[in-house]
Write a protein that holds these residues in place. Sequence first.
Motif, PDB file in Angstrom:
ATOM      1  N   ARG A   1       0.813  -1.215   0.000  1.00 33.09           N
ATOM      2  CA  ARG A   1       0.000   0.000   0.000  1.00 33.09           C
ATOM      3  C   ARG A   1       0.847   1.266   0.000  1.00 33.09           C
ATOM      4  O   ARG A   1       0.327   2.364  -0.012  1.00 33.09           O
ATOM      5  N   HIS A   2       2.158   1.087   0.037  1.00 35.35           N
ATOM      6  CA  HIS A   2       3.037   2.248   0.104  1.00 35.35           C
ATOM      7  C   HIS A   2       4.115   2.164  -0.966  1.00 35.35           C
ATOM      8  O   HIS A   2       4.411   1.100  -1.479  1.00 35.35           O
ATOM      9  N   VAL A   3       4.668   3.315  -1.242  1.00 37.16           N
ATOM     10  CA  VAL A   3       5.859   3.364  -2.082  1.00 37.16           C
ATOM     11  C   VAL A   3       6.998   3.821  -1.185  1.00 37.16           C
ATOM     12  O   VAL A   3       6.837   4.744  -0.392  1.00 37.16           O
TER      13      VAL A   3
ATOM     14  N   ASP B   1      16.851   4.192  -4.692  1.00 38.81           N
ATOM     15  CA  ASP B   1      15.963   3.204  -5.309  1.00 38.81           C
ATOM     16  C   ASP B   1      14.568   3.281  -4.707  1.00 38.81           C
ATOM     17  O   ASP B   1      14.412   3.540  -3.512  1.00 38.81           O
ATOM     18  N   CYS B   2      13.576   3.036  -5.551  1.00 41.30           N
ATOM     19  CA  CYS B   2      12.185   3.053  -5.106  1.00 41.30           C
ATOM     20  C   CYS B   2      11.625   1.638  -5.169  1.00 41.30           C
ATOM     21  O   CYS B   2      12.004   0.848  -6.024  1.00 41.30           O
ATOM     22  N   PHE B   3      10.719   1.354  -4.301  1.00 41.76           N
ATOM     23  CA  PHE B   3       9.986   0.094  -4.408  1.00 41.76           C
ATOM     24  C   PHE B   3       8.661   0.251  -3.685  1.00 41.76           C
ATOM     25  O   PHE B   3       8.570   0.994  -2.736  1.00 41.76           O
ATOM     26  N   ASP B   4       7.584  -0.427  -4.093  1.00 44.97           N
ATOM     27  CA  ASP B   4       7.568  -1.144  -5.335  1.00 44.97           C
ATOM     28  C   ASP B   4       6.668  -0.414  -6.308  1.00 44.97           C
ATOM     29  O   ASP B   4       5.467  -0.452  -6.179  1.00 44.97           O
ATOM     30  N   LEU B   5       7.276   0.232  -7.254  1.00 44.49           N
ATOM     31  CA  LEU B   5       6.493   0.943  -8.249  1.00 44.49           C
ATOM     32  C   LEU B   5       5.562  -0.006  -8.978  1.00 44.49           C
ATOM     33  O   LEU B   5       4.487   0.369  -9.403  1.00 44.49           O
ATOM     34  N   GLN B   6       5.984  -1.245  -9.122  1.00 47.06           N
ATOM     35  CA  GLN B   6       5.193  -2.204  -9.887  1.00 47.06           C
ATOM     36  C   GLN B   6       4.092  -2.846  -9.077  1.00 47.06           C
ATOM     37  O   GLN B   6       3.103  -3.300  -9.611  1.00 47.06           O
ATOM     38  N   ALA B   7       4.293  -2.925  -7.792  1.00 44.57           N
ATOM     39  CA  ALA B   7       3.374  -3.727  -6.999  1.00 44.57           C
ATOM     40  C   ALA B   7       2.228  -2.888  -6.460  1.00 44.57           C
ATOM     41  O   ALA B   7       1.636  -3.200  -5.449  1.00 44.57           O
ATOM     42  N   MET B   8       1.898  -1.819  -7.182  1.00 40.20           N
ATOM     43  CA  MET B   8       0.854  -0.946  -6.675  1.00 40.20           C
ATOM     44  C   MET B   8      -0.531  -1.426  -7.063  1.00 40.20           C
ATOM     45  O   MET B   8      -1.447  -0.647  -7.252  1.00 40.20           O
ATOM     46  N   ILE B   9      -0.650  -2.680  -7.157  1.00 41.42           N
ATOM     47  CA  ILE B   9      -1.923  -3.293  -7.503  1.00 41.42           C
ATOM     48  C   ILE B   9      -2.235  -4.263  -6.375  1.00 41.42           C
ATOM     49  O   ILE B   9      -1.348  -4.713  -5.681  1.00 41.42           O
ATOM     50  N   ASP B  10      -3.491  -4.595  -6.213  1.00 42.88           N
ATOM     51  CA  ASP B  10      -3.858  -5.294  -4.982  1.00 42.88           C
ATOM     52  C   ASP B  10      -3.484  -6.758  -4.908  1.00 42.88           C
ATOM     53  O   ASP B  10      -4.173  -7.583  -4.318  1.00 42.88           O
ATOM     54  N   THR B  11      -2.409  -7.058  -5.490  1.00 43.38           N
ATOM     55  CA  THR B  11      -1.922  -8.416  -5.517  1.00 43.38           C
ATOM     56  C   THR B  11      -0.852  -8.507  -4.437  1.00 43.38           C
ATOM     57  O   THR B  11      -0.089  -7.580  -4.259  1.00 43.38           O
TER      58      THR B  11
ATOM     59  N   GLN C   1       1.945   7.100   0.929  1.00 44.09           N
ATOM     60  CA  GLN C   1       0.746   6.368   0.561  1.00 44.09           C
ATOM     61  C   GLN C   1       0.738   6.173  -0.953  1.00 44.09           C
ATOM     62  O   GLN C   1       1.067   7.097  -1.694  1.00 44.09           O
ATOM     63  N   ARG C   2       0.319   5.006  -1.341  1.00 42.78           N
ATOM     64  CA  ARG C   2       0.276   4.703  -2.759  1.00 42.78           C
ATOM     65  C   ARG C   2      -0.514   5.755  -3.542  1.00 42.78           C
ATOM     66  O   ARG C   2      -0.063   6.266  -4.568  1.00 42.78           O
TER      67      ARG C   2
END
Lengths: 250, 250
Positions: free
Chosen positions: A51-53, A82-92, A110-111
């Motif tokens: 839920r966060h970046v 480095d940032c994470f997770d730019l990709q995982a901003m989906i409810d998976t 917050q995302r």
Amino acid sequence: MGAPAVKPLFARLRHYSHLTEEDFAPLARFEIELTQKPKGAVLIEVGAPVRHVFVIVQGWAMRTRALDDGGRQIVNIMLPGDCFDLQAMIDTGADHGVEAITPVSLYRMQRDEFLNAIRSSGRLATAFWWAAIQEESILREQIVRLGRRSGRQRIAHLLLELHRRLNLAGVAQSASFDFPLTRELLADLLGLSPVHVSRSLSALKRMGLIRVSDGAVNLLDRRKLADFAGFDAGYLHIGEAVSSANPGQA
Amino acid sequence: MGAPAVKPLFARLRHYSHLTEEDFAPLARFEIELTQKPKGAVLIEVGAPVRHVFVIVQGWAMRTRALDDGGRQIVNIMLPGDCFDLQAMIDTGADHGVEAITPVSLYRMQRDEFLNAIRSSGRLATAFWWAAIQEESILREQIVRLGRRSGRQRIAHLLLELHRRLNLAGVAQSASFDFPLTRELLADLLGLSPVHVSRSLSALKRMGLIRVSDGAVNLLDRRKLADFAGFDAGYLHIGEAVSSANPGQA
DNA sequence: CGCCCCGTTGAGGAGAGTCAATGGCTGTGG
DNA sequence: CCACAGCCATTGACTCTCCTCAACGGGGCG
């Protein structure tokens, strides 16, 4: 800029899209939380929704995957900027964990706020997009490293990559830099055993390519080292300007 | 939908975000070019700027990286329904090449038109975002495969992944599927030598886990195979619904 | 002081690479 | 129709990288 500690991120992103400090303004407006985490802390739990970046400000972290047989693979290393997770901003749920290697300080947003910031500025969006591309490119290079290089080459190649990335973030200026990875971590990262890592490192020392002492690594001959490892920094997608000892305006 | 051959992509995306056919409408409005390429054709040249987005409709392709010493690493395999390069839509040259393994038919859209389509529909954007996440997740799993599994495990694991992904795209219905990868391609993909691939495949056959015949593979006991390989489909980010023999409504 | 963590070094063994010979299949040309 | 070349897969023999087990040593810390 609003938050001076964003420096490493700023240093990185500006290499690609020449952002000015004002371009970061949309980020500064938010409730950005600066957190400290001790060495070994779990930053992202496997299976937990993301839920966060996060942006690393200081310290090293790693993405890991545990195996049934007790083994572990470190997928990649995350450095300041480095940032994470730019990709995982989906409810998976996350399919991997993230852990602090050293004490780490990082920003947490917050995302949704992050997405708003991105939407509000095309330049910012482009810059983060570039960061995501670079991250994926680093993953691909890790695949090549594991698939087609010898133990010694893997180590040499990794050292060169980390050095470059630290440069990009403005952390390492010279050919020598702090190196918190133990033999065991290196092994889990490079698909080797700790013993073999130790031996391979010794070999590189004997070859006069590197020096290792007390938590720091010195790349004695980067040219030869790159030659030996088959290292070509192209996959980091940085301009030629940053190629040698003096990164940016250092 | 407007273009019936988008089926594999549709089949894939709908697993994540339950798109209806209408959600694809924004794509149908554009000038989408359907291309055929022969086996061996270069779809993306190394170093060339990427101005298009491709979607594979039929056939297999691969992302490769050539090494100085004449070696080659196949980074990943792309199947019907896969898109590329969602990430490389920035003016940075491609750091890898994409080649057709079999004759391939694919859609090609202008980058900008694609971006417009994405922007016009949140659902579509989410679906493609999911595709990008899945792709990156597959890369991470490839890293684990190369880093911490034996030759036989790598092959078993790969077969299970490809089977699942073909399922997702609605291409393979049963436990057996067309398999166009030669021993040499498998070797370059899994970080092994062709000879060893051949031996490892024989071992899997002797273990009664798979059958290989004339360009097709049959997964005889997927349970045991998954157990042996340490395969857990979680990283593909698909619902539990698709887990067993009958994908979707097949 | 003694423990624990980490790194190093040695010895033996297993997995994977290399070189090479063989055989089947396909496409081509006499 | 057959002969031959070329490609791919298989198998054998040998080598080498890398792994495992194990002993040892140094540094930090209670």
